[in-house]
Design a protein around this motif. Structure first.
Motif, PDB file in Angstrom:
ATOM      1  N   LEU A 141       0.832  -1.189   0.000  1.00 19.83           N
ATOM      2  CA  LEU A 141       0.000   0.000   0.000  1.00 19.83           C
ATOM      3  C   LEU A 141       0.875   1.251   0.000  1.00 19.83           C
ATOM      4  CD1 LEU A 141      -2.743   1.469   0.290  1.00 19.83           C
ATOM      5  CD2 LEU A 141      -2.520   1.163   2.772  1.00 19.83           C
ATOM      6  N   THR A 142       0.622   2.150  -0.971  1.00 18.14           N
ATOM      7  CA  THR A 142       1.353   3.411  -1.059  1.00 18.14           C
ATOM      8  C   THR A 142       0.357   4.560  -1.026  1.00 18.14           C
ATOM      9  OG1 THR A 142       3.120   2.397  -2.373  1.00 18.14           O
ATOM     10  CG2 THR A 142       2.971   4.802  -2.409  1.00 18.14           C
ATOM     11  N   PRO A 143       0.109   5.146   0.141  1.00 20.79           N
ATOM     12  CA  PRO A 143      -0.731   6.344   0.192  1.00 20.79           C
ATOM     13  C   PRO A 143      -0.012   7.510  -0.481  1.00 20.79           C
ATOM     14  CG  PRO A 143      -0.471   5.333   2.374  1.00 20.79           C
ATOM     15  CD  PRO A 143       0.567   4.729   1.479  1.00 20.79           C
ATOM     16  N   CYS A 144      -0.782   8.403  -1.094  1.00 25.11           N
ATOM     17  CA  CYS A 144      -0.173   9.537  -1.777  1.00 25.11           C
ATOM     18  C   CYS A 144      -1.037  10.768  -1.548  1.00 25.11           C
ATOM     19  CB  CYS A 144       0.001   9.250  -3.265  1.00 25.11           C
ATOM     20  SG  CYS A 144      -1.521   8.810  -4.132  1.00 25.11           S
ATOM     21  N   SER A 145      -0.489  11.912  -1.862  1.00 25.32           N
ATOM     22  CA  SER A 145      -1.259  13.164  -1.781  1.00 25.32           C
ATOM     23  C   SER A 145      -1.204  13.894  -3.111  1.00 25.32           C
ATOM     24  CB  SER A 145      -0.759  14.041  -0.642  1.00 25.32           C
ATOM     25  OG  SER A 145       0.640  14.246  -0.740  1.00 25.32           O
ATOM     26  N   ARG A 146       0.007  14.253  -3.565  1.00 25.03           N
ATOM     27  CA  ARG A 146       0.129  14.919  -4.869  1.00 25.03           C
ATOM     28  C   ARG A 146       0.245  13.931  -6.019  1.00 25.03           C
ATOM     29  NH1 ARG A 146       3.196  17.808  -1.336  1.00 25.03           N
ATOM     30  NH2 ARG A 146       5.054  16.630  -1.893  1.00 25.03           N
ATOM     31  N   GLY A 147       0.792  12.739  -5.757  1.00 20.93           N
ATOM     32  CA  GLY A 147       0.965  11.767  -6.824  1.00 20.93           C
ATOM     33  C   GLY A 147       1.882  10.636  -6.400  1.00 20.93           C
ATOM     34  N   PHE A 148       2.270   9.813  -7.376  1.00 20.90           N
ATOM     35  CA  PHE A 148       3.107   8.653  -7.078  1.00 20.90           C
ATOM     36  C   PHE A 148       3.898   8.267  -8.323  1.00 20.90           C
ATOM     37  CE2 PHE A 148      -1.058   7.139  -8.449  1.00 20.90           C
ATOM     38  CZ  PHE A 148      -0.757   6.179  -9.399  1.00 20.90           C
ATOM     39  N   TRP A 149       4.974   7.540  -8.097  1.00 11.09           N
ATOM     40  CA  TRP A 149       5.806   6.985  -9.165  1.00 11.09           C
ATOM     41  C   TRP A 149       5.458   5.523  -9.389  1.00 11.09           C
ATOM     42  CZ3 TRP A 149       8.931   9.851 -12.165  1.00 11.09           C
ATOM     43  CH2 TRP A 149       9.358  11.092 -11.698  1.00 11.09           C
ATOM     44  N   LEU A 150       5.443   5.119 -10.642  1.00  7.22           N
ATOM     45  CA  LEU A 150       5.267   3.713 -11.005  1.00  7.22           C
ATOM     46  C   LEU A 150       6.085   3.434 -12.254  1.00  7.22           C
ATOM     47  CD1 LEU A 150       3.904   0.920 -10.699  1.00  7.22           C
ATOM     48  CD2 LEU A 150       2.002   1.819 -12.089  1.00  7.22           C
ATOM     49  N   GLU A 151       7.063   2.569 -12.129  1.00  7.40           N
ATOM     50  CA  GLU A 151       7.918   2.147 -13.243  1.00  7.40           C
ATOM     51  C   GLU A 151       8.428   3.340 -14.059  1.00  7.40           C
ATOM     52  OE1 GLU A 151       6.559  -1.096 -15.590  1.00  7.40           O
ATOM     53  OE2 GLU A 151       5.759  -2.201 -13.869  1.00  7.40           O
ATOM     54  N   GLY A 152       8.943   4.320 -13.333  1.00  7.61           N
ATOM     55  CA  GLY A 152       9.569   5.462 -13.980  1.00  7.61           C
ATOM     56  C   GLY A 152       8.635   6.547 -14.457  1.00  7.61           C
TER      57      GLY A 152
END
Length: 254
Positions: free
Chosen positions: A124-135
């Protein structure tokens, strides 16, 4: 590199013949990110890709968007996805984590035998502005669906904006669709306090933006045909839309 968006289902909660509203961002024909996981999303995902999802983003926690999560737990813990136990990436806005916990993960004992926590199957990766996934950088932003602070859209800069369930959000799209991205937008023939209707689109959005809308989350196949007759691009279950390559970090910063 080829980018596409595949709608697994396009229906509102009651439109079971259209499938639960859910889509997959694909890169070179392979699934990168599943958006929402309603009651039948996993069946449609496995029928399309022959595997369980490795990464997903949840826009909000109404059951027509998260009811498949229990099945995904069992697939990941016992079934075809067990090779990736504990590695399935789940992204959602941090504000949704308490609601997600209470709706799908708080039952006393996910397994009768005990010894397992619900979140053991996921990363689980909570985020607020965004997140990274595979670059790739994905941005998240608030939408308008029921209670404030409980629904969030998704942007792949330069490629796609996905609203999730929402009322019109002209201020958000002026910011998050500023580089000409197509916008997958919740819309039915008639709006209500939680969802957008055709009249809302005309009132709230300029013509240039309306031409970039891909409408989904509608009430029936007949409604979809009626909206298409008004000149809108209406997504159908299983339909694939070509995307522009996402912006690089340098382009997005500029």
């Amino acid at each position: 590199m080829e980018w596409t968006l595949r709608f697994l289902g396009t229906g509102a909660a009651h439109a079971v013949e259209l499938g639960s509203a859910s889509a997959v961002i694909e890169r070179d024909g392979r699934p990168l990110l599943l958006i929402d996981c309603g009651p039948d999303a996993l069946d449609r995902y496995r029928a399309t890709y022959g595997e369980s999802p490795r990464a997903l983003y949840l826009t909000h926690v109404h059951m027509d968007h998260v009811a498949g999560m229990e099945r995904l737990f069992f697939q990941t813990w016992f079934g075809a996805g067990a090779d990736h136990r504990g590695e399935v990436k789940l992204f959602t806005h941090a504000a949704l984590v308490p609601w997600l916990q209470s709706r799908i993960a708080d039952y006393p004992g996910v397994l009768a035998e005990g010894g397992v926590n619900y979140w053991d199957a996921f990363r689980l990766t909570p985020c607020s502005r965004g997140f990274w996934l595979e670059g790739q950088w994905f941005e998240v932003f608030a939408t308008r669906h029921h209670r404030p602070g409980t629904s969030f859209g998704l942007r792949l800069p330069g490629s796609l904006v996905f609203t999730g369930d929402t009322r019109p959000i002209p201020e958000q799209l002026a910011l998050y669709a500023e580089t000409g991205e197509p916008v997958a937008h919740d819309c039915g023939r008639v709006g209500n306090p939680s969802h957008t209707g055709l009249d809302d689109l005309v009132r709230e959005y300029p013509g240039e933006l309306r031409q970039r809308l891909w409408l989904y989350h509608y009430g029936s196949a007949a409604d979809g045909k009626a909206m298409a007759a008004e000149g809108y691009r209406v997504a159908g279950p299983g339909e694939v839309f070509r995307l522009s390559p996402p912006l690089t970090c340098e382009e997005n910063a500029g």
